[in-house]
Scaffold this active site. Sequence first.
Site, mmCIF file in Angstrom:
data_model
loop_
_atom_site.group_PDB
_atom_site.id
_atom_site.type_symbol
_atom_site.label_atom_id
_atom_site.label_comp_id
_atom_site.label_asym_id
_atom_site.label_seq_id
_atom_site.Cartn_x
_atom_site.Cartn_y
_atom_site.Cartn_z
ATOM 1 N N HIS A 81 0.822 -1.209 0.000
ATOM 2 C CA HIS A 81 0.000 0.000 0.000
ATOM 3 C C HIS A 81 0.858 1.262 0.000
ATOM 4 O O HIS A 81 1.845 1.342 0.729
ATOM 5 C CB HIS A 81 -0.910 0.008 1.234
ATOM 6 N N ALA B 112 9.502 8.960 10.608
ATOM 7 C CA ALA B 112 8.038 8.918 10.564
ATOM 8 C C ALA B 112 7.452 9.620 9.357
ATOM 9 O O ALA B 112 6.237 9.599 9.159
ATOM 10 C CB ALA B 112 7.445 9.519 11.839
#
Length: 267
Positions: free
Chosen positions: A63, A138
């Site tokens: 994804h 992140a």
Amino acid sequence: MITAIGDAIRAAGARVIDVQADAAHNRMVVTFVAEPDLAVEAAMAGAAVATERIDLRQHHGEHPRMGATDVVPFARRFGARLWTELRVPVYYYGEAATRPDRRELERVRRGGFEDLVAHLGDPDRGPDEGPPRVHPSAGATAVGARIPLIAYNVNLKTTDLQLAKDIAKTIRASSGGLPNVKALGFELADRGLVQVSMNLTDYRVTNIWKVFTVIRDEARRRGVDVDASEIVGTIPLAAAVGVIKDAVIEPAFRMDQILEKRVWAGE
């Protein structure tokens, strides 16, 4: 880690009603409910755990993604706090977009984390919150506002990835297919299948049954059967009613014909 993120959201006071994770996609979806102020606190709590524990430099999956906390579908207030408190830059999309070219999530997330790192200095790639740099592990987060989205996948009994990609192109709105459908073709190598993975951005226009039947027919035309389909996370009751209307050709079917809804209403 999956448990820790869910626990953090619960500990902040929100009610977690669904958690789903998929190894091939390497992605998890958390559905929780709370009053608006508490929802921001809960989302921040989950994002803090994700930021601490997920390193996108070591993360791979089918994804697309650009952040450890990849998408949060509400609240510019949350976006501002995410940058201020966790130093994760934010891109606003959907109804929260600050620029017309960022309304569509795929435009914001194009190329994923790696492409964003490589092109962050481009004039059109800077974030809405924070300077033009990503959090080293992140990444960045897309924050938006929209009606409930339905994440829906159809698995096909074949290993032919190109077939899944061709069907995805046929059905997605950007290629002239079904309105309000976003679709990609993925390989599920561990299952020996391929998948047409979708986001239905307005189930009132194109519902699950409509998109399933098109995919089924397109696959059969190519000599391939459907293995199964899956709904990721939760869906609104109105979306389920829409499926009934189309599947049994009962256009007059009404929400108040749902037994539980009448019971909940005290009728």
